[in-house]
Motif scaffolding. Structure first.
Motif, mmCIF file in Angstrom:
data_model
loop_
_atom_site.group_PDB
_atom_site.id
_atom_site.type_symbol
_atom_site.label_atom_id
_atom_site.label_comp_id
_atom_site.label_asym_id
_atom_site.label_seq_id
_atom_site.Cartn_x
_atom_site.Cartn_y
_atom_site.Cartn_z
ATOM 1 N N PHE A 1 -8.860 -2.249 8.926
ATOM 2 C CA PHE A 1 -8.747 -2.995 7.671
ATOM 3 C C PHE A 1 -9.612 -4.242 7.801
ATOM 4 O O PHE A 1 -9.398 -5.068 8.687
ATOM 5 C CB PHE A 1 -7.290 -3.376 7.417
ATOM 6 C CG PHE A 1 -7.095 -4.311 6.248
ATOM 7 C CD1 PHE A 1 -7.491 -3.951 4.974
ATOM 8 C CD2 PHE A 1 -6.504 -5.567 6.428
ATOM 9 C CE1 PHE A 1 -7.316 -4.810 3.887
ATOM 10 C CE2 PHE A 1 -6.314 -6.435 5.355
ATOM 11 C CZ PHE A 1 -6.716 -6.046 4.080
ATOM 12 N N PRO B 1 -10.899 -6.971 5.223
ATOM 13 C CA PRO B 1 -10.903 -7.443 3.832
ATOM 14 C C PRO B 1 -12.142 -8.225 3.436
ATOM 15 O O PRO B 1 -12.412 -8.376 2.235
ATOM 16 C CB PRO B 1 -9.652 -8.328 3.769
ATOM 17 C CG PRO B 1 -9.419 -8.772 5.172
ATOM 18 C CD PRO B 1 -9.843 -7.609 6.025
ATOM 19 N N TYR C 1 -3.620 -10.132 2.546
ATOM 20 C CA TYR C 1 -4.960 -10.595 2.896
ATOM 21 C C TYR C 1 -6.084 -10.062 1.998
ATOM 22 O O TYR C 1 -7.260 -10.238 2.335
ATOM 23 C CB TYR C 1 -5.274 -10.194 4.344
ATOM 24 C CG TYR C 1 -4.309 -10.764 5.342
ATOM 25 C CD1 TYR C 1 -4.220 -12.135 5.559
ATOM 26 C CD2 TYR C 1 -3.469 -9.923 6.090
ATOM 27 C CE1 TYR C 1 -3.332 -12.665 6.488
ATOM 28 C CE2 TYR C 1 -2.584 -10.438 7.025
ATOM 29 C CZ TYR C 1 -2.510 -11.806 7.217
ATOM 30 O OH TYR C 1 -1.627 -12.323 8.139
ATOM 31 N N SER C 2 -5.763 -9.455 0.875
ATOM 32 C CA SER C 2 -6.825 -8.845 0.059
ATOM 33 C C SER C 2 -7.839 -9.865 -0.457
ATOM 34 O O SER C 2 -8.984 -9.506 -0.752
ATOM 35 C CB SER C 2 -6.218 -8.092 -1.125
ATOM 36 O OG SER C 2 -5.492 -8.969 -1.963
ATOM 37 N N GLN C 3 -7.450 -11.132 -0.558
ATOM 38 C CA GLN C 3 -8.362 -12.164 -1.063
ATOM 39 C C GLN C 3 -9.052 -12.944 0.054
ATOM 40 O O GLN C 3 -9.779 -13.899 -0.218
ATOM 41 C CB GLN C 3 -7.577 -13.141 -1.957
ATOM 42 C CG GLN C 3 -6.907 -12.486 -3.153
ATOM 43 C CD GLN C 3 -7.886 -11.728 -4.022
ATOM 44 O OE1 GLN C 3 -8.941 -12.265 -4.421
ATOM 45 N NE2 GLN C 3 -7.561 -10.476 -4.323
ATOM 46 N N GLU C 4 -8.838 -12.522 1.294
ATOM 47 C CA GLU C 4 -9.441 -13.261 2.408
ATOM 48 C C GLU C 4 -10.963 -13.186 2.365
ATOM 49 O O GLU C 4 -11.545 -12.154 2.018
ATOM 50 C CB GLU C 4 -8.927 -12.701 3.738
ATOM 51 C CG GLU C 4 -9.541 -13.404 4.930
ATOM 52 C CD GLU C 4 -8.597 -13.495 6.107
ATOM 53 O OE1 GLU C 4 -7.408 -13.759 5.887
ATOM 54 O OE2 GLU C 4 -9.062 -13.290 7.239
ATOM 55 N N TRP D 1 -2.752 -5.444 2.727
ATOM 56 C CA TRP D 1 -3.452 -5.674 1.462
ATOM 57 C C TRP D 1 -2.739 -6.748 0.643
ATOM 58 O O TRP D 1 -3.376 -7.626 0.053
ATOM 59 C CB TRP D 1 -3.555 -4.378 0.677
ATOM 60 C CG TRP D 1 -4.275 -4.509 -0.622
ATOM 61 C CD1 TRP D 1 -3.719 -4.566 -1.875
ATOM 62 C CD2 TRP D 1 -5.689 -4.618 -0.816
ATOM 63 N NE1 TRP D 1 -4.696 -4.694 -2.835
ATOM 64 C CE2 TRP D 1 -5.920 -4.725 -2.212
ATOM 65 C CE3 TRP D 1 -6.781 -4.623 0.049
ATOM 66 C CZ2 TRP D 1 -7.195 -4.847 -2.748
ATOM 67 C CZ3 TRP D 1 -8.057 -4.740 -0.492
ATOM 68 C CH2 TRP D 1 -8.252 -4.853 -1.868
ATOM 69 N N ARG E 1 -9.569 -0.098 -0.840
ATOM 70 C CA ARG E 1 -8.616 -1.031 -0.236
ATOM 71 C C ARG E 1 -9.121 -1.607 1.084
ATOM 72 O O ARG E 1 -8.342 -2.086 1.893
ATOM 73 C CB ARG E 1 -7.261 -0.331 -0.022
ATOM 74 C CG ARG E 1 -6.455 -0.099 -1.294
ATOM 75 C CD ARG E 1 -5.929 -1.405 -1.863
ATOM 76 N NE ARG E 1 -5.006 -1.215 -2.964
ATOM 77 C CZ ARG E 1 -3.685 -1.230 -2.863
ATOM 78 N NH1 ARG E 1 -3.113 -1.394 -1.679
ATOM 79 N NH2 ARG E 1 -2.915 -1.073 -3.922
ATOM 80 N N LYS E 2 -10.443 -1.563 1.287
ATOM 81 C CA LYS E 2 -11.083 -2.149 2.466
ATOM 82 C C LYS E 2 -10.500 -1.602 3.773
ATOM 83 O O LYS E 2 -10.355 -2.332 4.763
ATOM 84 C CB LYS E 2 -10.957 -3.674 2.449
ATOM 85 C CG LYS E 2 -11.439 -4.346 1.169
ATOM 86 C CD LYS E 2 -12.937 -4.186 0.969
ATOM 87 C CE LYS E 2 -13.425 -4.915 -0.269
ATOM 88 N NZ LYS E 2 -13.416 -6.382 -0.112
ATOM 89 N N ASP F 1 -0.653 -1.200 3.178
ATOM 90 C CA ASP F 1 -0.171 -1.791 1.922
ATOM 91 C C ASP F 1 0.307 -3.219 2.145
ATOM 92 O O ASP F 1 0.054 -4.121 1.330
ATOM 93 C CB ASP F 1 0.964 -0.944 1.337
ATOM 94 C CG ASP F 1 0.465 0.325 0.659
ATOM 95 O OD1 ASP F 1 -0.722 0.363 0.275
ATOM 96 O OD2 ASP F 1 1.260 1.273 0.521
ATOM 97 N N GLY G 1 -4.362 3.223 -1.318
ATOM 98 C CA GLY G 1 -3.183 2.446 -1.664
ATOM 99 C C GLY G 1 -2.001 3.314 -2.032
ATOM 100 O O GLY G 1 -2.147 4.457 -2.481
#
Length: 317
Positions: free
Chosen positions: A236, A238, A304-307, A301, A220-221, A298, A198
């Motif tokens: 990436f 997620p 879509y970080s909560q996908e 993230w 950060r997946k 970045d 990140g």
């Protein structure tokens, strides 16, 4: 002789047209991505304006950028033609195809739908079981590939497995297995492996030649692989929940997509996979140099970080 020239020309033209139809590509001006009808409808081409050669290793049906899933118990089926190197093995449908036997490169999966629009690609595939030379799985794989809006050089891919196993089949009941989201194989020269932390920060990852593959948990997946000039490709994913597999295979730093040496990375999710489970997830491919990739990761993230993946089970599992 003159009368043969048009016929020869038409034959060559027809062959070229058929070959072109087998590889469908889309291009956003920064990145070009393609799927191949003859290779299971998987992603077989990835390049950029700065790196115009193909990044994807396509040496056999186990490579590519493709869907691969696992379910059920591990079985020894060598007497039925199962490859000895992959025995015992679980139910493992993969988009590319089945492992080869006796020195051949394997058998490719059957594509039932294959089309493109100006900015999207779609394939529907009856996958093969990896451990067998030519056995179709009771499943359908679907894949949608497009470009992420307002992010040049970013490919968004949606994958879906629809398992349609018989409830009395030999692999048994539901099991919670690791799933590759997705399995990625790149040319061997992309040997500088990093996890993304990140805000432009990276962690270098090292792993001896495999398999077995190395394991790491990118916070950060996202992981990226770079070649000597600084161009790279990042994945990436997620919805990954487990440590990722990664590492080199073979020696040298070949940039050829059709040879054995390659680089591998696979985000991993752990999913309860039953006889009639539908599993759906998304991942993104990012092309560019270190600065460009970091900026895009970045942004991804933030969006879509909560996908989460979608898992549905039909009837009793």
């Amino acid at each position: 002789m003159r009368t043969c020239i048009p016929i020869v020309f038409l034959c060559i033209h027809s062959v070229a047209a058929i070959y072109a139809a087998d590889l469908l590509t889309i291009d956003d001006g920064v990145v070009r991505v393609g799927i191949d009808r003859e290779k299971g409808g998987a992603i077989t081409w990835l390049s950029s304006h700065e790196y115009p050669s193909n990044i994807v290793n396509v040496a056999d049906p186990g490579r590519l950028i493709q869907q691969s899933y696992y379910a059920g118990r591990r079985l020894n089926r060598v007497t039925e033609g199962q490859h000895k190197a992959w025995s015992p093995w679980s139910w493992n449908p993969i988009q590319g195809g089945g492992v080869g036997q006796g020195g051949d490169s394997g058998t490719w999966s059957r594509v039932t739908q294959f089309r493109k629009t100006e900015s999207s690609l779609y394939s529907e595939t009856i996958p093969k079981l990896w451990d067998m030379a030519d056995e179709e799985a009771d499943a359908v794989m679907r894949q949608w590939s497009t470009f992420e809006p307002d992010m040049a050089g970013v490919v968004a891919v949606t994958c879906e497995l629809q398992a349609m196993r018989d409830k009395e089949d030999r692999w048994g009941g539901p099991t919670k297995n690791p799933q590759e989201t997705p399995a990625c194989y790149f040319t061997r020269n992309f040997d500088d492996v990093r996890s993304y932390l990140g805000e432009g920060r990276w962690r270098k990852e090292a792993q001896p030649t495999g398999p077995p593959w190395g394991k790491t948990m990118p916070p950060r997946k996202a992981m990226a692989m770079f070649e000597a000039s600084g161009q790279g490709v990042a994945v990436f994913s997620p919805t990954a929940t487990q440590s990722w597999n990664f590492g080199p295979h073979g020696s040298g730093l070949s940039d050829q997509p059709d040879v054995g040496p390659c680089m591998h990375v696979a985000p991993i999710d752990r999913v309860l996979m039953g006889h009639q489970t539908t599993y759906r997830f998304r991942y993104w491919l990012v092309i560019g140099d270190e600065t460009d990739i970091a900026k895009r990761l970045d942004m991804l993230w933030g969006k879509y970080s909560q996908e989460q993946s979608q898992v549905t089970h039909k009837n009793s599992q």
